[in-house]
Design a protein around this motif. Structure first.
Motif, mmCIF file in Angstrom:
data_model
loop_
_atom_site.group_PDB
_atom_site.id
_atom_site.type_symbol
_atom_site.label_atom_id
_atom_site.label_comp_id
_atom_site.label_asym_id
_atom_site.label_seq_id
_atom_site.Cartn_x
_atom_site.Cartn_y
_atom_site.Cartn_z
ATOM 1 N N PHE A 195 0.832 -1.198 0.000
ATOM 2 C CA PHE A 195 0.000 0.000 0.000
ATOM 3 C C PHE A 195 0.874 1.257 0.000
ATOM 4 C CE2 PHE A 195 -2.144 3.476 2.169
ATOM 5 C CZ PHE A 195 -3.344 3.533 1.492
ATOM 6 N N VAL A 196 1.881 1.284 0.881
ATOM 7 C CA VAL A 196 2.763 2.452 0.991
ATOM 8 C C VAL A 196 3.556 2.652 -0.292
ATOM 9 C CG1 VAL A 196 4.764 3.395 2.218
ATOM 10 C CG2 VAL A 196 2.927 2.282 3.497
ATOM 11 N N TYR A 197 4.059 1.553 -0.874
ATOM 12 C CA TYR A 197 4.870 1.630 -2.086
ATOM 13 C C TYR A 197 4.085 2.283 -3.221
ATOM 14 C CZ TYR A 197 7.979 0.143 -5.881
ATOM 15 O OH TYR A 197 8.825 0.125 -6.968
ATOM 16 N N TYR A 198 2.866 1.833 -3.446
ATOM 17 C CA TYR A 198 2.075 2.392 -4.536
ATOM 18 C C TYR A 198 1.552 3.786 -4.208
ATOM 19 C CZ TYR A 198 2.361 -1.961 -7.070
ATOM 20 O OH TYR A 198 2.836 -3.044 -7.765
ATOM 21 N N TYR A 199 1.364 4.072 -2.921
ATOM 22 C CA TYR A 199 0.933 5.409 -2.530
ATOM 23 C C TYR A 199 2.023 6.430 -2.866
ATOM 24 C CZ TYR A 199 -0.747 9.320 0.257
ATOM 25 O OH TYR A 199 -1.178 10.566 0.658
ATOM 26 N N PHE A 200 3.277 6.113 -2.511
ATOM 27 C CA PHE A 200 4.390 7.008 -2.839
ATOM 28 C C PHE A 200 4.607 7.088 -4.341
ATOM 29 C CE2 PHE A 200 6.340 6.281 1.569
ATOM 30 C CZ PHE A 200 5.854 7.494 2.040
ATOM 31 N N ASP A 201 4.322 6.005 -5.047
ATOM 32 C CA ASP A 201 4.474 6.019 -6.507
ATOM 33 C C ASP A 201 3.483 6.983 -7.144
ATOM 34 O OD1 ASP A 201 5.762 4.899 -8.877
ATOM 35 O OD2 ASP A 201 3.796 4.051 -9.334
ATOM 36 N N LEU A 202 2.310 7.103 -6.530
ATOM 37 C CA LEU A 202 1.296 8.028 -7.037
ATOM 38 C C LEU A 202 1.507 9.457 -6.549
ATOM 39 C CD1 LEU A 202 -1.908 5.802 -6.589
ATOM 40 C CD2 LEU A 202 -0.785 6.398 -8.737
ATOM 41 N N HIS A 203 2.244 9.632 -5.461
ATOM 42 C CA HIS A 203 2.459 10.960 -4.877
ATOM 43 C C HIS A 203 3.956 11.204 -4.715
ATOM 44 C CE1 HIS A 203 -1.657 9.812 -3.677
ATOM 45 N NE2 HIS A 203 -1.928 11.101 -3.785
ATOM 46 N N LYS A 204 4.659 11.232 -5.832
ATOM 47 C CA LYS A 204 6.111 11.382 -5.809
ATOM 48 C C LYS A 204 6.552 12.730 -5.233
ATOM 49 C CE LYS A 204 7.312 8.267 -9.642
ATOM 50 N NZ LYS A 204 5.965 7.708 -9.899
ATOM 51 N N GLU A 205 5.661 13.711 -5.233
ATOM 52 C CA GLU A 205 6.036 15.022 -4.708
ATOM 53 C C GLU A 205 6.354 14.959 -3.212
ATOM 54 O OE1 GLU A 205 1.594 14.561 -4.241
ATOM 55 O OE2 GLU A 205 3.082 14.197 -5.826
ATOM 56 N N LEU A 206 5.823 13.948 -2.522
ATOM 57 C CA LEU A 206 6.077 13.804 -1.086
ATOM 58 C C LEU A 206 7.527 13.429 -0.802
ATOM 59 C CD1 LEU A 206 2.880 11.822 0.001
ATOM 60 C CD2 LEU A 206 3.322 14.269 0.297
ATOM 61 N N LEU A 207 8.199 12.846 -1.801
ATOM 62 C CA LEU A 207 9.560 12.350 -1.594
ATOM 63 C C LEU A 207 10.576 13.474 -1.490
ATOM 64 C CD1 LEU A 207 9.536 9.325 -4.078
ATOM 65 C CD2 LEU A 207 9.019 9.345 -1.638
ATOM 66 N N SER A 208 10.159 14.708 -1.733
ATOM 67 C CA SER A 208 11.071 15.839 -1.574
ATOM 68 C C SER A 208 11.425 16.058 -0.104
ATOM 69 C CB SER A 208 10.434 17.116 -2.142
ATOM 70 O OG SER A 208 9.205 17.398 -1.498
ATOM 71 N N ASN A 209 10.582 15.572 0.788
ATOM 72 C CA ASN A 209 10.872 15.630 2.217
ATOM 73 C C ASN A 209 11.903 14.567 2.573
ATOM 74 O OD1 ASN A 209 10.321 14.545 5.116
ATOM 75 N ND2 ASN A 209 9.425 16.595 5.118
ATOM 76 N N LYS A 210 12.961 14.944 3.274
ATOM 77 C CA LYS A 210 14.073 14.051 3.572
ATOM 78 C C LYS A 210 13.619 12.790 4.292
ATOM 79 C CE LYS A 210 18.348 13.785 6.273
ATOM 80 N NZ LYS A 210 19.289 14.537 7.159
ATOM 81 N N TRP A 211 12.830 12.940 5.355
ATOM 82 C CA TRP A 211 12.447 11.791 6.175
ATOM 83 C C TRP A 211 11.452 10.892 5.457
ATOM 84 C CZ3 TRP A 211 15.680 10.774 9.754
ATOM 85 C CH2 TRP A 211 16.378 11.789 10.391
ATOM 86 N N ILE A 212 10.558 11.490 4.698
ATOM 87 C CA ILE A 212 9.619 10.682 3.922
ATOM 88 C C ILE A 212 10.364 9.890 2.854
ATOM 89 C CG2 ILE A 212 7.697 10.764 2.284
ATOM 90 C CD1 ILE A 212 6.536 13.048 3.873
ATOM 91 N N ASN A 213 11.391 10.513 2.280
ATOM 92 C CA ASN A 213 12.198 9.837 1.274
ATOM 93 C C ASN A 213 12.926 8.629 1.870
ATOM 94 O OD1 ASN A 213 13.320 9.580 -1.375
ATOM 95 N ND2 ASN A 213 15.216 10.472 -0.607
ATOM 96 N N ILE A 214 13.439 8.787 3.096
ATOM 97 C CA ILE A 214 14.106 7.676 3.786
ATOM 98 C C ILE A 214 13.122 6.551 4.068
ATOM 99 C CG2 ILE A 214 15.242 6.975 5.931
ATOM 100 C CD1 ILE A 214 16.534 9.750 6.019
ATOM 101 N N ILE A 215 11.935 6.928 4.550
ATOM 102 C CA ILE A 215 10.900 5.929 4.818
ATOM 103 C C ILE A 215 10.528 5.186 3.541
ATOM 104 C CG2 ILE A 215 8.471 5.624 5.470
ATOM 105 C CD1 ILE A 215 8.859 7.974 7.425
ATOM 106 N N SER A 216 10.442 5.937 2.450
ATOM 107 C CA SER A 216 10.106 5.332 1.158
ATOM 108 C C SER A 216 11.153 4.312 0.729
ATOM 109 C CB SER A 216 9.983 6.425 0.092
ATOM 110 O OG SER A 216 9.836 5.872 -1.194
#
Length: 378
Positions: A195-216
């Motif tokens: 669920f998380v993997y596909y959620y981040f795939d659909l909302h790539k703009e969230l990955l600009s945050n350092k900690w969210i990117n690490i979690i991803s």
């Protein structure tokens, strides 16, 4: 453990089905790559590749867990060293032959087998790719380097399997009494991870945050480990050996019908379900449970053919891109026209036959000599 079985009727056939699913799917993909695809193959074999790999992972989870649990029960311990040697003798010879042909020879000797024109990029990143491939981490190459070579990209699943092989014996050795709970946790985490993997795939703009990117990235590592798929098969092995009432539930007609429906739905409409991968793995686990408790549903010639393909399935899987890409490259080079349904069927049968022939030769002359040594590490 008194109902230990050395051979499960039907599992070779399931392995053969999984292998053919990948083979048929890639055949259709390679046709499309060369601009000669037909609409039937594209629709009929849609998502068969990833579905077949899912079945492979569940099968591996079941068989490896089953063998390790029985070894621990019978001998009082698990010999990780002997287990590793058995896996090395099974996996490494063909793997390194394919890497030699697909990563070394095909890249440096000719561009004939380069339909996606990736050789120049591969040469620029050659050292990094070679190191990971040599360390049996082809899944890292698949994820880290772009573009992936069409001749070796499929070996990513071997890297995932190797990762499972290295860790699983120690997991069973260390937490035998809590193994079932750990496998259930892995399966639940796989639901969350998908669920998380596909959620981040659909909302790539969230990955600009350092900690969210690490979690991803951490989540992506677990997602691509397919630990939940192996655990689903492992849980089936544990239940077969230790849970008396498991058969009653797994083989219930309603449970079987839901698994059949799930296997169909989550294969053809996999991308429509955010957690379709782990649901497909669970469906295959139930179907496999019905096979191990009820016996093989295959009879006659179909059983013999599927069983044979299952026996040589590793070679079929490993060699098929080299064989099929070579065939389509020659068709393209000679300018042959593939238009009619009969022509597509003809090259389909020819291609599949050549793959099986090559895998058969490899099994007899390359794999068997190494496999005979495995008896020393029982």
């Amino acid at each position: 453990m008194d109902h230990y079985k050395k051979h499960f009727s039907g599992l070779d056939e399931l392995r053969g089905i999984a292998c053919l699913m990948v083979l048929f799917s890639h055949f259709a993909s390679y046709e499309e790559m060369y601009g000669i695809s037909d609409s039937f193959s594209h629709l009929a074999f849609r998502n068969w590749g990833i579905s077949g790999l899912t079945l492979f992972f569940v099968l591996s989870g079941f068989l490896i867990t089953y063998l390790l649990l029985f070894e621990q029960s019978a001998d009082g311990k698990i010999s990780a060293g002997k287990f590793y040697m058995r896996r090395i003798l099974r996996i490494w010879p063909v793997y390194f032959v394919v890497i030699l042909l697909g990563h070394v020879v095909a890249v440096w000797a000719t561009d004939f087998l380069d339909p996606l024109h990736t050789n120049e990029s591969i040469k620029q990143q050659y050292t990094g790719r070679t190191i990971f491939l040599a360390l049996l981490l082809p899944h890292v190459v698949y994820l880290k380097f772009y573009p992936a070579s069409i001749l070796t990209a499929h070996t990513w699943s071997i890297g995932v399997e190797e990762q499972f092989y290295w860790g699983w014996p120690w997991l069973i050795k260390l937490i035998r009494k809590r193994l079932m709970h750990v496998m259930v946790v892995f399966i639940v985490l796989m639901f969350i991870s998908e669920f998380v993997y596909y959620y981040f795939d659909l909302h790539k703009e969230l990955l600009s945050n350092k900690w969210i990117n690490i979690i991803s990235k951490v989540n992506a590592f677990f997602y691509w480990s397919k630990a939940g798929y192996f655990s689903a098969g492992g849980l089936l092995a544990y239940c077969f050996l230790n849970v008396k009432d498991a058969r009653k539930y797994v083989c219930h007609p309603l449970c079987f019908a839901c698994a059949c429906f799930g296997a169909f739905i989550f294969t053809y409409w996999l991308k429509s379900f955010i957690i379709g991968g782990i649901l497909l793995a669970c469906s295959y686990t139930i179907l496999m449970g019905n096979v191990i408790w009820k016996g093989s549903p295959f009879k006659g010639v179909a059983m013999q053919l599927l069983s044979y393909v299952g026996k040589i399935s590793y070679g079929v899987y490993m060699y098929h891109p080299l064989v099929l890409i070579s065939m389509f490259a020659f068709i393209h080079y000679w300018g042959l026209t593939i238009g009619s349904s009969f022509s597509h069927l003809f090259i389909f049968l020819i291609g599949i036959s050549i793959v099986i022939f090559v895998a058969s030769v490899s099994y007899k002359y390359l794999e068997l000599p190494f496999l005979r040594f495995r008896s020393r590490y029982r």
